[in-house]
Design a protein around this motif. Structure first.
Motif, PDB file in Angstrom:
ATOM      1  N   ILE A 104     -23.540 -10.133   8.914  1.00 37.59           N
ATOM      2  CA  ILE A 104     -23.102 -11.353   9.302  1.00 37.59           C
ATOM      3  C   ILE A 104     -23.868 -12.637   9.028  1.00 37.59           C
ATOM      4  O   ILE A 104     -24.192 -13.728   8.526  1.00 37.59           O
ATOM      5  CB  ILE A 104     -22.493 -11.371  10.924  1.00 37.59           C
ATOM      6  N   ASP A 105     -25.669 -12.687   9.858  1.00 36.79           N
ATOM      7  CA  ASP A 105     -26.152 -13.061   9.684  1.00 36.79           C
ATOM      8  C   ASP A 105     -26.686 -13.817   8.182  1.00 36.79           C
ATOM      9  O   ASP A 105     -27.059 -14.807   7.985  1.00 36.79           O
ATOM     10  CB  ASP A 105     -27.552 -13.184  10.669  1.00 36.79           C
ATOM     11  N   GLN A 106     -26.709 -12.705   7.275  1.00 40.31           N
ATOM     12  CA  GLN A 106     -27.185 -13.347   5.656  1.00 40.31           C
ATOM     13  C   GLN A 106     -26.241 -14.241   5.020  1.00 40.31           C
ATOM     14  O   GLN A 106     -26.510 -14.668   4.728  1.00 40.31           O
ATOM     15  CB  GLN A 106     -27.559 -11.920   5.210  1.00 40.31           C
ATOM     16  N   LEU A 107     -24.852 -13.599   5.491  1.00 40.44           N
ATOM     17  CA  LEU A 107     -24.156 -14.426   4.624  1.00 40.44           C
ATOM     18  C   LEU A 107     -23.923 -15.658   5.171  1.00 40.44           C
ATOM     19  O   LEU A 107     -23.884 -16.716   4.303  1.00 40.44           O
ATOM     20  CB  LEU A 107     -22.746 -13.772   4.915  1.00 40.44           C
ATOM     21  N   ALA A 108     -23.995 -15.888   6.052  1.00 49.86           N
ATOM     22  CA  ALA A 108     -24.192 -17.284   7.078  1.00 49.86           C
ATOM     23  C   ALA A 108     -25.561 -18.075   6.150  1.00 49.86           C
ATOM     24  O   ALA A 108     -24.847 -19.139   6.046  1.00 49.86           O
ATOM     25  CB  ALA A 108     -24.057 -17.051   8.569  1.00 49.86           C
ATOM     26  N   GLU A 109     -26.122 -17.902   6.288  1.00 52.85           N
ATOM     27  CA  GLU A 109     -27.181 -18.130   5.439  1.00 52.85           C
ATOM     28  C   GLU A 109     -27.456 -18.673   4.460  1.00 52.85           C
ATOM     29  O   GLU A 109     -27.554 -20.087   4.173  1.00 52.85           O
ATOM     30  CB  GLU A 109     -28.108 -17.047   5.637  1.00 52.85           C
ATOM     31  N   ARG A 110     -26.866 -17.759   3.343  1.00 52.78           N
ATOM     32  CA  ARG A 110     -26.004 -18.200   2.191  1.00 52.78           C
ATOM     33  C   ARG A 110     -25.315 -19.655   2.337  1.00 52.78           C
ATOM     34  O   ARG A 110     -25.184 -20.132   0.894  1.00 52.78           O
ATOM     35  CB  ARG A 110     -25.729 -16.910   1.654  1.00 52.78           C
ATOM     36  N   ILE A 111     -24.597 -19.080   3.222  1.00 48.92           N
ATOM     37  CA  ILE A 111     -23.571 -20.413   2.552  1.00 48.92           C
ATOM     38  C   ILE A 111     -23.659 -21.751   3.147  1.00 48.92           C
ATOM     39  O   ILE A 111     -23.223 -22.336   3.391  1.00 48.92           O
ATOM     40  CB  ILE A 111     -22.217 -19.678   4.189  1.00 48.92           C
ATOM     41  N   VAL A 119     -19.434 -15.286  10.782  1.00 52.93           N
ATOM     42  CA  VAL A 119     -19.605 -15.903   9.834  1.00 52.93           C
ATOM     43  C   VAL A 119     -19.440 -17.719  10.224  1.00 52.93           C
ATOM     44  O   VAL A 119     -21.010 -18.391  10.071  1.00 52.93           O
ATOM     45  CB  VAL A 119     -19.274 -15.751   8.840  1.00 52.93           C
ATOM     46  N   LEU A 120     -18.654 -18.252  10.666  1.00 56.04           N
ATOM     47  CA  LEU A 120     -18.201 -19.690  10.271  1.00 56.04           C
ATOM     48  C   LEU A 120     -19.432 -20.030  11.486  1.00 56.04           C
ATOM     49  O   LEU A 120     -19.175 -20.969  11.688  1.00 56.04           O
ATOM     50  CB  LEU A 120     -16.902 -19.634  10.265  1.00 56.04           C
ATOM     51  N   GLN A 155     -26.290 -26.507  14.059  1.00 59.85           N
ATOM     52  CA  GLN A 155     -26.563 -27.234  14.473  1.00 59.85           C
ATOM     53  C   GLN A 155     -27.715 -27.661  15.477  1.00 59.85           C
ATOM     54  O   GLN A 155     -29.010 -28.441  15.648  1.00 59.85           O
ATOM     55  CB  GLN A 155     -25.940 -27.087  16.258  1.00 59.85           C
ATOM     56  N   GLN A 156     -28.914 -26.223  14.638  1.00 60.91           N
ATOM     57  CA  GLN A 156     -29.942 -25.448  15.160  1.00 60.91           C
ATOM     58  C   GLN A 156     -30.801 -26.730  14.459  1.00 60.91           C
ATOM     59  O   GLN A 156     -32.172 -26.953  14.746  1.00 60.91           O
ATOM     60  CB  GLN A 156     -30.502 -24.107  14.777  1.00 60.91           C
ATOM     61  N   SER A 157     -30.280 -26.922  12.980  1.00 62.77           N
ATOM     62  CA  SER A 157     -31.506 -27.092  12.265  1.00 62.77           C
ATOM     63  C   SER A 157     -31.328 -28.613  12.302  1.00 62.77           C
ATOM     64  O   SER A 157     -31.858 -29.535  11.278  1.00 62.77           O
ATOM     65  CB  SER A 157     -31.326 -26.902  11.025  1.00 62.77           C
TER      66      SER A 157
END
Length: 248
Positions: free
Chosen positions: A173-180, A227-228, A236-238
């Motif tokens: 989930i984290d990996q896909l979120a970063e790619r998205i 993921v979303l 929000q963090q970045s």
């Protein structure tokens, strides 16, 4: 000469049911009953009016417009011009529909989506089709066309999100979120409108956003929704809100 209902219908090459319906909607005047009170007796004026109704109906004129004409029109040319204009509008609409159907047939696209999606809809998942159907109810035509342009260039990230199983682990989930997130940033650079696709929503920004969010919740599985959510957290963090105090 006088006829009963069946005889009148036979003369006009129609049905008793149709005659009774014309009575009901006021197109054909009801005759007086015979002395025994059982049979309606129709005369030549009834037959003429019934033939008029049949003729106009055969020309494709709706019964509602025939009713407007009445038994005799004071200015037939004016009425004909008006009806011709209405028929032209209908023909234009039917031609548009035929063109859309031809496009859908050519690309074997979904009949439920706007025709501009026909060439790419065969590759969509059921969730994507349903989501776009919901989006089309709240977004402007311009935004839907822009979505179509984006979806034409579907990426591996999009495919991975659509295929993500409901039991995906945290790492996936984290990996896909970063790619998205990377894809979103790239898209926003080349398509700035995607930062706020509901800006020109006909029914208002809030209504469109809420409807789209509800569709996502209903159409995607638990892992996809996580993921979303993770994507939003990373954004929000970045990308902190301008003017916020991050010193604490």
């Amino acid at each position: 000469m006088a006829w009963n209902t069946q005889q009148l219908a036979d003369l006009a090459d129609t049905t008793v049911k149709a005659v009774r319906y014309y009575h009901k909607i006021g197109l054909l005047e009801e005759p007086e009953r015979s002395a025994n009170g059982y049979y309606r007796r129709y005369g030549v004026p009834h037959l003429v009016r019934l033939l008029q109704i049949r003729r106009l109906s055969d020309l494709g004129i709706p019964l509602s417009d025939i009713e407007r004409l009445g038994p005799a029109s004071g200015d037939p040319e004016e009425v004909i011009d008006a009806l011709d204009a209405e028929l032209e509008t209908r023909v234009t609409r039917l031609n548009r529909i035929r063109a859309e159907l031809a496009l859908i047939k050519q690309h074997r696209g979904s009949t439920y989506l706007p025709s501009e999606f026909a060439s790419i809809s065969p590759t969509f998942t059921e969730s994507q089709r349903s989501l776009l159907m919901v989006y089309s109810t709240v977004l402007s035509d311009d935004s839907m066309q822009r979505f179509r342009d984006l979806l034409e260039h579907s990426s591996e990230v999009d495919d991975d999100f659509e295929q993500l199983p409901a039991d995906a682990d945290d790492a996936a989930i984290d990996q896909l979120a970063e790619r998205i997130l990377l894809q979103i940033r790239s898209t926003q650079e080349t398509h700035p409108w995607s930062m706020d696709p509901v800006a020109d929503a006909p029914g208002g920004r809030q209504h469109a956003a809420e409807t789209m969010a509800e569709a996502l919740v209903e159409l995607y599985n638990h892992a996809q929704l996580r993921v979303l959510q993770r994507v939003n957290q990373l954004r929000q963090q970045s990308d902190p809100t301008p003017g916020s105090d991050n010193s604490t």
